[in-house]
Motif scaffolding. Structure first.
Motif, PDB file in Angstrom:
ATOM      1  N   ARG A  54       1.627  -3.896  -4.224  1.00 14.21           N
ATOM      2  CA  ARG A  54       1.509  -5.254  -3.697  1.00 14.21           C
ATOM      3  C   ARG A  54       0.080  -5.558  -3.255  1.00 14.21           C
ATOM      4  NH1 ARG A  54       0.596  -7.278   0.701  1.00 14.21           N
ATOM      5  NH2 ARG A  54       0.779  -5.312   1.830  1.00 14.21           N
ATOM      6  N   THR A  55      -0.542  -4.609  -2.536  1.00 12.18           N
ATOM      7  CA  THR A  55      -1.904  -4.822  -2.059  1.00 12.18           C
ATOM      8  C   THR A  55      -2.879  -4.922  -3.219  1.00 12.18           C
ATOM      9  OG1 THR A  55      -1.394  -3.588  -0.034  1.00 12.18           O
ATOM     10  CG2 THR A  55      -3.716  -3.894  -0.565  1.00 12.18           C
ATOM     11  N   ARG A  81      -4.096   0.651   3.025  1.00 10.95           N
ATOM     12  CA  ARG A  81      -4.546  -0.651   2.544  1.00 10.95           C
ATOM     13  C   ARG A  81      -6.055  -0.818   2.720  1.00 10.95           C
ATOM     14  NH1 ARG A  81      -0.608  -4.865   5.389  1.00 10.95           N
ATOM     15  NH2 ARG A  81      -0.452  -3.231   6.969  1.00 10.95           N
ATOM     16  N   ALA A 104      -2.653  -8.305  -4.613  1.00 13.22           N
ATOM     17  CA  ALA A 104      -3.272  -9.272  -3.703  1.00 13.22           C
ATOM     18  C   ALA A 104      -4.791  -9.242  -3.828  1.00 13.22           C
ATOM     19  CB  ALA A 104      -2.841  -8.974  -2.268  1.00 13.22           C
ATOM     20  N   ASP A 126      -7.562  -0.639  11.270  1.00  8.71           N
ATOM     21  CA  ASP A 126      -8.456  -0.756  10.119  1.00  8.71           C
ATOM     22  C   ASP A 126      -9.849  -0.245  10.483  1.00  8.71           C
ATOM     23  OD1 ASP A 126     -10.612  -2.290   8.538  1.00  8.71           O
ATOM     24  OD2 ASP A 126      -8.812  -2.799   7.389  1.00  8.71           O
ATOM     25  N   GLU A 132      -4.519  -9.606   3.724  1.00  4.16           N
ATOM     26  CA  GLU A 132      -3.403  -8.915   4.376  1.00  4.16           C
ATOM     27  C   GLU A 132      -3.032  -9.535   5.726  1.00  4.16           C
ATOM     28  OE1 GLU A 132      -1.746  -5.776   2.833  1.00  4.16           O
ATOM     29  OE2 GLU A 132      -2.463  -7.398   1.545  1.00  4.16           O
ATOM     30  N   LEU A 167      -4.033  -9.084   8.835  1.00  7.18           N
ATOM     31  CA  LEU A 167      -3.712  -8.100   9.868  1.00  7.18           C
ATOM     32  C   LEU A 167      -3.769  -8.730  11.249  1.00  7.18           C
ATOM     33  CD1 LEU A 167      -5.717  -4.918   8.729  1.00  7.18           C
ATOM     34  CD2 LEU A 167      -3.372  -5.573   8.148  1.00  7.18           C
ATOM     35  N   GLU A 216       3.840  -0.733  -1.463  1.00  2.00           N
ATOM     36  CA  GLU A 216       2.752  -1.320  -0.695  1.00  2.00           C
ATOM     37  C   GLU A 216       1.424  -1.242  -1.442  1.00  2.00           C
ATOM     38  OE1 GLU A 216       2.445  -1.902   3.752  1.00  2.00           O
ATOM     39  OE2 GLU A 216       1.749   0.153   3.424  1.00  2.00           O
ATOM     40  N   THR A 244      -8.624  -7.596   4.369  1.00  6.52           N
ATOM     41  CA  THR A 244      -7.424  -7.210   5.118  1.00  6.52           C
ATOM     42  C   THR A 244      -7.147  -8.140   6.304  1.00  6.52           C
ATOM     43  OG1 THR A 244      -8.695  -5.612   6.432  1.00  6.52           O
ATOM     44  CG2 THR A 244      -7.538  -4.770   4.480  1.00  6.52           C
ATOM     45  N   ARG A 283       0.182   2.848   7.219  1.00  7.08           N
ATOM     46  CA  ARG A 283       0.100   1.767   6.234  1.00  7.08           C
ATOM     47  C   ARG A 283      -1.239   1.035   6.266  1.00  7.08           C
ATOM     48  NH1 ARG A 283       4.464  -2.097   7.791  1.00  7.08           N
ATOM     49  NH2 ARG A 283       3.745  -3.209   5.929  1.00  7.08           N
TER      50      ARG A 283
END
Length: 439
Positions: free
Chosen positions: A183-184, A312, A187, A372, A362, A364, A180, A356, A308
């Protein structure tokens, strides 16, 4: 005003705390048999005298040029000289890390009575973690000898270590967060309009404190690097750290080197923007552009139920600091350091949450967005007079909320705003984000 990099580094982090703030040839082969007590905090004249004798014995056995030996012998000539040299060494090392000096409290430009502010779940979690650590072991880690502590060694190693590819770096217990984080990170590199190809993602951990040949070799690299800044500091760090490891002091930390209190923070640095002595020091140590994610921070979010999303959110915050470096957004007309730092950190909260929540970030959902916002609320602080003030819990929540609203309010959800456009909008919103909120 433009602050020096040593100052900017302190503020390109997720929280206005460090481990010491909570109240947070191989080394073995070259360590003399004159060990130092694991309880290395120098609190009495007897402690200082004993440590000075150990220091002098170590120096006597070193192969040194005449000028270096004279300088070190002068530092060990008396308890007063020894203590004074320790203060200078601590200030020098901290200036290259998360402070621009020692005891830098300023008169608050903000009135604490105007703001609602208090402990968060993070504060309670930290207090509980410290309570589980043996006090002698904690003193060794946070105090060392004359303040030259293992904590400093861990931070310097995080700056100096050679980065690996994100997917080849272990994040989280048993690598549970590695995929994760990788990947983040990718991104984020694709999301923002800066060249992120030279930014590395590294682990902030204390594995170099392990009693293994590999860790000893890593420590030797750091001792050598620090010796280029201060030979005195390098020697005392070696005596403090190695004696603690050899005497089993790490057993006082539940989980040993994996105890979360070694790394409850994260930071971002871009040494290419440094100047003068700051740049010379970082270049000498081989420091490259990077984001360091604290393993303890990842553990904390899991324990607080933010898992998670918290990971992030913090990574997005730190990458936002890299955007600030490239866009020169550390420059401000705000003259009070605490207020200026809060602006920078709240901006990173806003930028991070814009990413995010954005459909190109992301993406969200509503529940995750709330997590967050709670992440940033938890890392708020009430240090109104501290030059490292990052914003109150409420301010950090509002900054993140502003970033989320910006992403959701875009008419074209397929478009990512340029970073300078996000900054321009944030600067207009900042007075409302930081407005007094006490009842």
């Amino acid at each position: 005003m433009k602050r020096p990099l040593a100052t900017a580094l302190a503020f390109a982090s997720i929280a206005a705390v460090s481990v010491t703030g909570f109240g947070m040839p191989t080394a073995h082969a070259s360590t003399p048999a004159t060990g130092v007590s694991a309880a290395a905090a120098a609190s009495t004249t007897t402690d200082v005298s004993a440590m000075r004798q150990k220091f002098n014995a170590y120096v006597a056995g070193m192969d040194l040029d005449a000028a270096t030996r004279t300088k070190l012998e002068a530092a060990g000539a008396s308890d007063a000289a020894f203590t004074a040299a320790g203060k200078v060494a601590v200030a020098t090392l901290q200036a290259g890390l998360t402070n621009a000096g020692v005891d830098r409290d300023a008169n608050p430009a903000l009135n604490p009575g105007d703001y609602e502010c208090g402990p968060t779940a993070m504060n309670a979690w930290v207090k509980d973690q410290v309570a589980q650590i043996d006090p002698t072991s904690w003193s060794w880690y946070t105090n060392g000898i004359l303040g030259l502590s293992p904590d400093l060694l861990v931070q310097y190693w995080t700056l100096m270590k050679t980065p690996s590819a994100p997917r080849d770096t272990s994040f989280g217990p048993s690598g549970s967060a590695t995929n994760e984080m990788a990947r983040t990170f990718g991104a984020l590199q694709n999301f923002w309009d800066i060249d992120g190809s030279g930014i590395a993602l590294v682990s902030y951990d204390a594995k170099l404190l392990a009693d293994t040949p590999e860790a000893a070799a890593d420590r030797a690299v750091v001792y050598d690097g620090i010796s280029k800044i201060s030979g005195f500091a390098s020697i005392l760090l070696r005596l403090s750290v190695e004696s603690g490891i050899l005497s089993g002091t790490l057993a006082g930390f539940p989980g040993g080197v994996d105890n979360p209190m070694f790394s409850v923070n994260s930071f971002a640095i871009d040494p290419t923007h440094a100047t003068g002595d700051d740049k010379a020091t970082l270049d000498m140590l081989g420091v490259t552009r990077r984001i360091a994610m604290g393993q303890g921070l990842i553990r904390m979010w899991d324990d607080l139920g933010l898992g998670r999303v918290g990971d992030r959110a913090v990574l997005a915050h730190e990458y936002s600091h890299q955007v600030q470096y490239d866009d020169n957004l550390f420059v401000t007309d705000i003259t009070d350091e605490a207020e200026a730092t809060a602006r920078t950190e709240l901006m990173a909260d806003a930028f991070g949450t814009y990413f995010t929540v954005s459909k190109h970030g992301e993406s969200l959902n509503k529940a995750q967005t709330l997590q967050d916002l709670q992440t940033f609320y938890n890392v708020g602080d009430c240090g109104f007079s501290n030059p490292g003030h990052h914003g109150t819990p409420n301010q950090r929540y509002r900054a993140a909320e502003w970033g989320a609203d910006l992403a959701k309010s875009q008419s074209d959800q397929g478009h990512v705003l340029p970073s300078l456009a996000v900054d321009a909008a944030f600067e207009k919103a900042l007075p409302q984000i930081t407005a007094p909120d006490a009842n």
